[in-house]
Design an enzyme around this catalytic site. Structure first.
Site, PDB file in Angstrom:
ATOM      1  N   TYR A  64       0.872  -1.180   0.000  1.00  0.00           N
ATOM      2  CA  TYR A  64       0.000   0.000   0.000  1.00  0.00           C
ATOM      3  C   TYR A  64       0.904   1.223   0.000  1.00  0.00           C
ATOM      4  O   TYR A  64       1.894   1.280   0.745  1.00  0.00           O
ATOM      5  CB  TYR A  64      -0.885  -0.009   1.260  1.00  0.00           C
ATOM      6  CG  TYR A  64      -1.737   1.231   1.415  1.00  0.00           C
ATOM      7  CD1 TYR A  64      -3.051   1.252   0.966  1.00  0.00           C
ATOM      8  CD2 TYR A  64      -1.213   2.380   2.011  1.00  0.00           C
ATOM      9  CE1 TYR A  64      -3.825   2.396   1.095  1.00  0.00           C
ATOM     10  CE2 TYR A  64      -1.982   3.526   2.132  1.00  0.00           C
ATOM     11  CZ  TYR A  64      -3.278   3.525   1.676  1.00  0.00           C
ATOM     12  OH  TYR A  64      -4.044   4.665   1.809  1.00  0.00           O
ATOM     13  N   GLU A  97      -3.605   7.418  -3.879  1.00  0.00           N
ATOM     14  CA  GLU A  97      -3.505   6.158  -3.137  1.00  0.00           C
ATOM     15  C   GLU A  97      -3.320   5.019  -4.132  1.00  0.00           C
ATOM     16  O   GLU A  97      -4.127   4.851  -5.052  1.00  0.00           O
ATOM     17  CB  GLU A  97      -4.789   5.951  -2.323  1.00  0.00           C
ATOM     18  CG  GLU A  97      -4.746   4.731  -1.439  1.00  0.00           C
ATOM     19  CD  GLU A  97      -6.104   4.480  -0.775  1.00  0.00           C
ATOM     20  OE1 GLU A  97      -7.097   4.231  -1.498  1.00  0.00           O
ATOM     21  OE2 GLU A  97      -6.181   4.566   0.452  1.00  0.00           O
TER      22      GLU A  97
END
Ligand code: ADP
Ligand code: MG
Length: 395
Positions: free
Chosen positions: A116, A204
């Site tokens: 991530y 993101e």
């Protein structure tokens, strides 16, 4: 403002962020053509909606998954046909789901590990924050709650920008070494440039993937842009897809109104963000639920007030309206004429409580009184909130 993944990929290409080749398609045939152009084996078909969790989502017709890895262009075409025109429900769309009118066909990669990675504007530290985790492809809120030690943060000084030592530090905390660390550093830097130059408030990448042939690539993208900077981001504005937005908010933005739709049934029309927030607070304090946040601004025109009132009346959840105006710059009589103009166009069948105070208040009150509309006037904020909550409960 948000954009679709296929649009984010265009920005990735512009700024040199490594990502598998992808082409957007609106029909199954286009999807087949795109898939042949990219070439198999190994393709992925991805529903394009402004929501995450697509992989684990389910279509309302029962078809499972908004992300499918397939082998051949024929299979890609077939899957695209199953997704297009259908409504996908994920944990981020709410139960009503989102209509899929485009799919992304991309080259599938063989993944060894998912990470991530995000860059966001962090008001708390007055800087930009990088959030990275070894737990990619998962719900990051859950990782933060259950295994916070697996999340790494690095703050970026806005005056200095992202430094290469910081990139290496993040790469090291993710366990990336040698050429992988170098590739990651290159990707982080490219993404930082994209974030800064495009006035993003969030980028993101979930997942950022390492492939079996040792490439570091961005496989998914979620972007938020700073609405206040959109005036200088023409390319970004061109990517706006209003069908993905709350129609009430789209209408409000056309008139320069600060409007946010909420779940309650008491609509608020207020001037000034602070007053709008305290109006919402006092409605809740007296047992009601606000249907929206609406700040018409200090110098609203009659047209803006009329538009605001029509947006409120167009919302079927609204069972009562509270107008709370403090005329500092605003002329109370402009509000009054706006309310009347709107009420004449859209019939007013619900309780309306008005509290006016300040500049030209007597004229405003006289205008409303002369209109013949069924308006309850209130003397102060508490009185206004009590009256509208009682009226909505009684209705
Ligand atoms: P969402 O987060 O909305 O579920 P993602 O784009 O993250 O959508 O896709 C879900 C999963 O599908 C990813 O975690 C990854 O495992 C896989 N995936 C996505 N894109 C690719 C790709 N190009 N090649 C291989 N696998 C992919
Ligand atoms: Mg994802």
């Amino acid at each position: 403002m948000n954009i679709h993944e296929y649009q984010a990929k265009q920005l990735f290409e512009k700024f040199g962020v490594a990502t598998p080749k992808g082409i957007v398609a609106s029909t199954a045939e286009e999807a087949g053509k795109a898939a042949r152009e990219i070439g198999g084996p190994g393709l992925v078909v991805k529903a394009q909606v402004h929501a995450g969790g697509r992989g684990k989502g389910t279509f309302k017709n029962g078809f499972k998954g908004g992300v499918h890895v397939v082998d051949t262009p024929e299979q890609a075409e077939d899957i695209a046909g199953k997704m297009l025109g259908q409504t996908l429900v994920t944990h981020q769309t709410g139960p009503e789901g989102k209509l899929v009118s485009k799919v992304l066909i991309a080259k599938a990669v063989d993944i060894t590990k998912e990470y991530y990675f995000a860059i966001l504007f962090d008001r708390g530290s007055s800087s930009h924050a990088i959030i990275a985790s070894t737990e990619g492809g998962m719900n990051i809120e859950e990782v933060a709650e259950k295994t916070p030690e697996k999340i790494f943060k690095e703050f970026v000084n806005p005056a200095l920008g992202l430094q290469s030592y910081q990139c290496r530090k993040i790469a090291a905390s993710l366990g990336l070494r040698g050429p992988l660390a170098n590739q990651a550093t290159k990707l982080f830097t490219a993404l930082w440039n994209l974030y800064l130059k495009s006035d993003c408030s969030l980028v993101e990448i979930n997942p950022l993937a390492i492939t079996t042939d040792n490439q570091v690539v961005a496989l998914d993208a979620k972007f938020n842009f700073d609405d206040n900077a959109l005036y200088r981001q023409k390319d970004v504005v061109a990517m706006r897809d209003t069908t993905e937005e709350d129609p009430r908010e789209v209408a409000a933005s056309e008139f320069g109104l600060n409007y946010i739709g909420l779940d309650g049934n008491i609509a608020c029309l207020v001037n000034g963000a602070g007053l709008a927030m305290s109006t919402m607070d006092i409605i809740k304090f007296h047992g009601g639920e606000p249907a929206n946040f609406l700040d018409v601004g200090g110098g609203a025109t009659k047209e803006q007030v009329t538009a605001a009132f029509k947006i409120i009346l167009g919302d079927p959840n609204v069972k009562g309206i509270l107008v709370n105006i403090f005329g500092g710059i605003m002329d109370c009589n402009i509000i009054a004429t706006g309310i009347i103009a709107a009420a004449q166009e859209v019939s007013l069948g619900i309780p309306l409580v008005v509290r006016l105070e300040g500049n030209n208040v007597e004229a405003g009150k006289a205008t409303l009184a002369a209109s013949g509309l069924a308006i309850t006037s209130a003397s102060d904020l508490t009185d206004a909130a009590q009256k509208i909550v009682a009226a909505v409960k009684a209705a």
